[in-house]
Design a protein around this motif. Structure first.
Motif: not given
Length: 283
Positions: A143-144, A224-234, A240-241
């Motif tokens: 899971g991300p 960037y691919l959405g599998l790591g740190v989740q928005p809105p965290i800086a 870049v994404a």
């Protein structure tokens, strides 16, 4: 202490660093990012996740030196706070593979035989898969999230360290001081971790700096691919994404976090080269 005693010591340090400009430059660059990350609450001019629709997509200015994004968030503040996460990813993403690989490589190289064969076949199996594909597969299963990224790096990244340490251990365990330690009746753990490992680990330390560059880029790519740190965290990869849709109209959203990734990766890479030269290790 007399002035005469201090002067030669000071001169010695100046000569040491003066002959190694790459070491000074890379250490200074990494120190800058570390201090930036530590002082983020004091240095960042705005809240990194605070939205303000009135100033959305503003170009760099005195109020917002790096501009604002499509939510009106200050890019400079997000870049500063993002240094914390990206440094964390680079360091933690290296520490666990380093520890696992060092232990496995030490045991495999020292004991040899069936123990070495079993560990090395496991290494061969992992190396048979492309690094990024295997890492993304593990993250997709777990899971991300940042925790999934660390677990994936630990499960995949240790093999390089294991191979480096094993190769050194195979050479060092036949050295005179290792034979002497055995003849004195020292235990195997003592011989492995107190006598052989300190002499075998230099190459892995140098490699860890280059590996930190790979981990940093992998972490940014996963986010960037959405599998790591989740928005809105800086986080720089997330930034870049978020800015890719505005690359032609609001270039600053992707430019500054992208440059930050490049500069930090460059610092780790240069430090690895400088340490390799200092320790006489060539990758």
């Amino acid at each position: 202490m007399s002035i005469e005693a201090v002067a030669p010591a000071s001169l010695g340090w100046r000569r040491f660093f003066g002959r190694r400009p790459m070491l000074v430059l890379s250490a200074g660059l990494l120190l800058f990012f570390v201090l930036l990350a530590i002082g983020a609450p004091l240095v960042a001019p705005y809240d990194p996740i605070m939205q303000n629709a009135e100033v959305r997509l503003q170009a760099p200015s005195l109020l917002h030196p790096f501009g604002t994004d499509n939510f009106g968030r200050d890019i400079l503040s997000r870049v500063i706070w993002g240094a914390r996460l990206d440094l964390q990813m680079a360091l933690i993403g290296v520490i666990f593979p380093f520890l696992i690989g060092t232990i496995v490589g030490t045991i495999a190289g020292f004991f040899g035989g069936i123990v070495d064969a079993l560990f090395m076949r496991l290494v061969d199996i992992i190396l048979a898969f492309p690094f990024l594909v295997l890492m993304l597969s593990i993250i997709a299963i777990l899971g991300p999230g940042l925790g999934s990224f660390y677990i994936a790096m630990a499960l995949v990244g240790w093999v390089s360290y294991a191979r480096l340490i094993r190769a050194q251990m195979l050479v060092l365990k036949g050295s005179d001081y290792a034979v002497a330690a055995v003849s004195l009746g020292f235990s195997r753990p003592r011989i492995m971790f107190r006598h052989l490992l300190p002499n075998a680990i230099a190459g892995s330390i140098v490699f860890s700096m280059s590996d930190a560059t790979l981990v940093l880029l992998s972490g940014a790519a996963v986010s960037y691919l959405g599998l790591g740190v989740q928005p809105p965290i800086a986080e720089w990869g997330v930034m870049v994404a978020e800015g890719q849709s505005f690359i032609t109209t609001a270039w600053w959203i992707t430019l500054f976090p992208g440059l930050s990734i490049v500069c930090l990766a460059f610092g780790f890479s240069m430090l690895g080269d400088a340490l390799g030269e200092l320790l006489g290790v060539h990758e």
